[in-house]
Design a protein around this motif. Structure first.
Motif, mmCIF file in Angstrom:
data_model
loop_
_atom_site.group_PDB
_atom_site.id
_atom_site.type_symbol
_atom_site.label_atom_id
_atom_site.label_comp_id
_atom_site.label_asym_id
_atom_site.label_seq_id
_atom_site.Cartn_x
_atom_site.Cartn_y
_atom_site.Cartn_z
ATOM 1 N N THR A 1 5.319 -12.005 -3.643
ATOM 2 C CA THR A 1 5.428 -10.935 -2.652
ATOM 3 C C THR A 1 4.217 -10.031 -2.761
ATOM 4 O OG1 THR A 1 7.833 -10.974 -2.847
ATOM 5 C CG2 THR A 1 6.873 -9.006 -1.852
ATOM 6 N N MET A 2 3.651 -9.677 -1.619
ATOM 7 C CA MET A 2 2.524 -8.756 -1.573
ATOM 8 C C MET A 2 2.796 -7.679 -0.535
ATOM 9 S SD MET A 2 -1.523 -9.444 -0.901
ATOM 10 C CE MET A 2 -1.757 -10.234 -2.488
ATOM 11 N N ARG A 3 2.510 -6.456 -0.884
ATOM 12 C CA ARG A 3 2.640 -5.310 0.031
ATOM 13 C C ARG A 3 1.258 -5.001 0.586
ATOM 14 N NH1 ARG A 3 6.316 -2.299 2.849
ATOM 15 N NH2 ARG A 3 5.594 -0.168 3.038
ATOM 16 N N ILE A 4 1.172 -4.798 1.885
ATOM 17 C CA ILE A 4 -0.086 -4.496 2.571
ATOM 18 C C ILE A 4 0.067 -3.148 3.263
ATOM 19 C CG2 ILE A 4 -1.774 -5.267 4.278
ATOM 20 C CD1 ILE A 4 -1.274 -7.361 2.090
ATOM 21 N N GLU A 5 -0.937 -2.293 3.105
ATOM 22 C CA GLU A 5 -1.005 -1.037 3.858
ATOM 23 C C GLU A 5 -2.344 -0.983 4.559
ATOM 24 O OE1 GLU A 5 -0.265 2.453 1.526
ATOM 25 O OE2 GLU A 5 1.837 1.932 1.222
ATOM 26 N N HIS A 6 -2.297 -0.880 5.890
ATOM 27 C CA HIS A 6 -3.521 -0.816 6.693
ATOM 28 C C HIS A 6 -3.890 0.634 6.962
ATOM 29 C CE1 HIS A 6 -6.359 -1.529 9.969
ATOM 30 N NE2 HIS A 6 -6.483 -2.733 9.437
ATOM 31 N N GLU A 7 -5.175 0.882 7.138
ATOM 32 C CA GLU A 7 -5.633 2.247 7.373
ATOM 33 C C GLU A 7 -5.096 2.827 8.681
ATOM 34 O OE1 GLU A 7 -9.879 1.944 7.237
ATOM 35 O OE2 GLU A 7 -10.006 0.801 9.094
ATOM 36 N N ASP A 8 -4.608 1.972 9.603
ATOM 37 C CA ASP A 8 -4.026 2.480 10.855
ATOM 38 C C ASP A 8 -2.573 2.928 10.674
ATOM 39 O OD1 ASP A 8 -2.432 0.176 10.824
ATOM 40 O OD2 ASP A 8 -3.310 -0.686 12.644
ATOM 41 N N GLY A 9 -2.050 2.803 9.427
ATOM 42 C CA GLY A 9 -0.690 3.249 9.145
ATOM 43 C C GLY A 9 0.346 2.136 9.141
ATOM 44 N N THR A 10 -0.010 0.934 9.618
ATOM 45 C CA THR A 10 0.949 -0.160 9.592
ATOM 46 C C THR A 10 1.067 -0.728 8.179
ATOM 47 O OG1 THR A 10 -0.757 -1.744 10.278
ATOM 48 C CG2 THR A 10 0.631 -0.806 12.016
ATOM 49 N N THR A 11 2.269 -1.217 7.861
ATOM 50 C CA THR A 11 2.530 -1.805 6.553
ATOM 51 C C THR A 11 3.311 -3.103 6.742
ATOM 52 O OG1 THR A 11 4.623 -0.642 6.256
ATOM 53 C CG2 THR A 11 2.644 0.454 5.433
ATOM 54 N N ALA A 12 3.245 -3.953 5.732
ATOM 55 C CA ALA A 12 4.041 -5.187 5.743
ATOM 56 C C ALA A 12 4.259 -5.633 4.311
ATOM 57 C CB ALA A 12 3.331 -6.279 6.530
ATOM 58 N N GLN A 13 5.346 -6.321 4.103
ATOM 59 C CA GLN A 13 5.604 -6.958 2.825
ATOM 60 C C GLN A 13 5.674 -8.458 3.105
ATOM 61 O OE1 GLN A 13 7.462 -4.827 -0.272
ATOM 62 N NE2 GLN A 13 9.034 -6.395 -0.495
ATOM 63 N N LEU A 14 4.740 -9.208 2.537
ATOM 64 C CA LEU A 14 4.645 -10.640 2.768
ATOM 65 C C LEU A 14 5.377 -11.395 1.665
ATOM 66 C CD1 LEU A 14 0.823 -10.781 3.578
ATOM 67 C CD2 LEU A 14 2.727 -10.584 5.198
ATOM 68 N N THR A 15 6.201 -12.369 2.058
ATOM 69 C CA THR A 15 6.949 -13.168 1.090
ATOM 70 C C THR A 15 6.862 -14.648 1.482
ATOM 71 O OG1 THR A 15 9.015 -12.898 2.311
ATOM 72 C CG2 THR A 15 8.572 -11.302 0.578
ATOM 73 N N ALA A 16 7.355 -15.508 0.600
ATOM 74 C CA ALA A 16 7.273 -16.954 0.805
ATOM 75 C C ALA A 16 7.729 -17.355 2.201
ATOM 76 C CB ALA A 16 8.106 -17.673 -0.247
ATOM 77 N N GLY A 17 6.914 -18.182 2.838
ATOM 78 C CA GLY A 17 7.204 -18.664 4.182
ATOM 79 C C GLY A 17 6.550 -17.868 5.286
ATOM 80 N N ASP A 18 6.044 -16.666 4.978
ATOM 81 C CA ASP A 18 5.414 -15.840 6.007
ATOM 82 C C ASP A 18 4.027 -16.376 6.367
ATOM 83 O OD1 ASP A 18 7.536 -14.085 6.061
ATOM 84 O OD2 ASP A 18 6.561 -12.551 4.827
ATOM 85 N N VAL A 19 3.713 -16.314 7.644
ATOM 86 C CA VAL A 19 2.368 -16.555 8.158
ATOM 87 C C VAL A 19 1.841 -15.185 8.546
ATOM 88 C CG1 VAL A 19 1.026 -17.650 9.990
ATOM 89 C CG2 VAL A 19 2.977 -18.857 8.977
ATOM 90 N N HIS B 1 -7.633 -2.610 4.867
ATOM 91 C CA HIS B 1 -6.325 -2.570 4.226
ATOM 92 C C HIS B 1 -6.435 -2.486 2.707
ATOM 93 C CE1 HIS B 1 -7.511 -6.807 4.550
ATOM 94 N NE2 HIS B 1 -6.938 -6.945 3.354
ATOM 95 N N ASP B 2 -5.331 -2.109 2.097
ATOM 96 C CA ASP B 2 -5.139 -2.143 0.647
ATOM 97 C C ASP B 2 -3.926 -3.045 0.418
ATOM 98 O OD1 ASP B 2 -5.349 -1.652 -2.050
ATOM 99 O OD2 ASP B 2 -4.856 0.469 -1.938
ATOM 100 N N ALA B 3 -3.805 -3.594 -0.790
ATOM 101 C CA ALA B 3 -2.701 -4.515 -1.058
ATOM 102 C C ALA B 3 -2.393 -4.553 -2.543
ATOM 103 C CB ALA B 3 -3.069 -5.913 -0.566
ATOM 104 N N TRP B 4 -1.149 -4.952 -2.882
ATOM 105 C CA TRP B 4 -0.782 -5.135 -4.275
ATOM 106 C C TRP B 4 0.386 -6.115 -4.366
ATOM 107 C CZ3 TRP B 4 -0.379 -0.668 -1.520
ATOM 108 C CH2 TRP B 4 0.907 -0.198 -1.260
ATOM 109 N N VAL B 5 0.469 -6.806 -5.501
ATOM 110 C CA VAL B 5 1.566 -7.735 -5.762
ATOM 111 C C VAL B 5 2.789 -6.927 -6.158
ATOM 112 C CG1 VAL B 5 2.400 -9.568 -7.303
ATOM 113 C CG2 VAL B 5 0.068 -9.656 -6.384
ATOM 114 N N VAL B 6 3.932 -7.303 -5.605
ATOM 115 C CA VAL B 6 5.211 -6.660 -5.893
ATOM 116 C C VAL B 6 6.037 -7.626 -6.747
ATOM 117 C CG1 VAL B 6 7.337 -5.773 -4.870
ATOM 118 C CG2 VAL B 6 5.138 -5.400 -3.711
ATOM 119 N N GLY B 7 6.594 -7.132 -7.839
ATOM 120 C CA GLY B 7 7.474 -7.955 -8.660
ATOM 121 C C GLY B 7 6.750 -8.726 -9.740
ATOM 122 N N SER B 8 7.460 -9.688 -10.315
ATOM 123 C CA SER B 8 6.966 -10.404 -11.492
ATOM 124 C C SER B 8 6.530 -11.838 -11.209
ATOM 125 C CB SER B 8 8.045 -10.416 -12.576
ATOM 126 O OG SER B 8 9.208 -11.053 -12.082
#
Length: 120
Positions: free
Chosen positions: A69-87, A94-101
């Motif tokens: 899982t990765m969390r994304i924050e874009h400078e325009d204020g939009t955010t998303a959390q990407l997980t398995a299966g997402d395109v 943007h900035d990003a970080w891994v969530v979880g273990s």
């Protein structure tokens, strides 16, 4: 050029390994693709910013999440959390970080990002 060519991430043309990161790059038929693997605790600002030299990631990412899982924050204020299966498509700024273990594994198909991401 052959009518069919196969990509093999287990025998990449290039591997980049900034902190908590492994980027495996394959080139075939005029296309570049990459497998991004980010370890738990990976944060763009800590692991890639020193290589990129910018305040936010300026690459455009087009890809698919295999695991993690990765969390994304874009400078325009939009955010998303990407997980398995997402395109995904992530625009520059943007900035990003891994969530979880779990290790985040994503496959990228934007040739420019695959060629340049995490390259010093």
């Amino acid at each position: 050029m052959a009518g069919v060519q196969a990509l093999d991430f287990n025998s990449p043309d290039e591997t980049r390994t900034p902190a908590k990161t492994q980027v495996d790059v394959v080139r075939v038929g005029g296309t570049t693709a990459a497998r991004f693997q980010m370890e738990p605790g990976w944060v763009w600002a800590e692991c890639i910013k020193p290589v990129a030299g910018t305040d936010r990631c300026q690459a455009r990412h087009v890809g698919f999440v295999q695991s993690g899982t990765m969390r994304i924050e874009h400078e325009d204020g939009t955010t998303a959390q990407l997980t398995a299966g997402d395109v995904y498509v992530i625009e520059p700024g943007h900035d990003a970080w891994v969530v979880g273990s779990e290790v985040f594994v994503g496959y990228e198909f934007d040739s420019k990002a695959a060629e340049t991401y995490a390259r010093s």
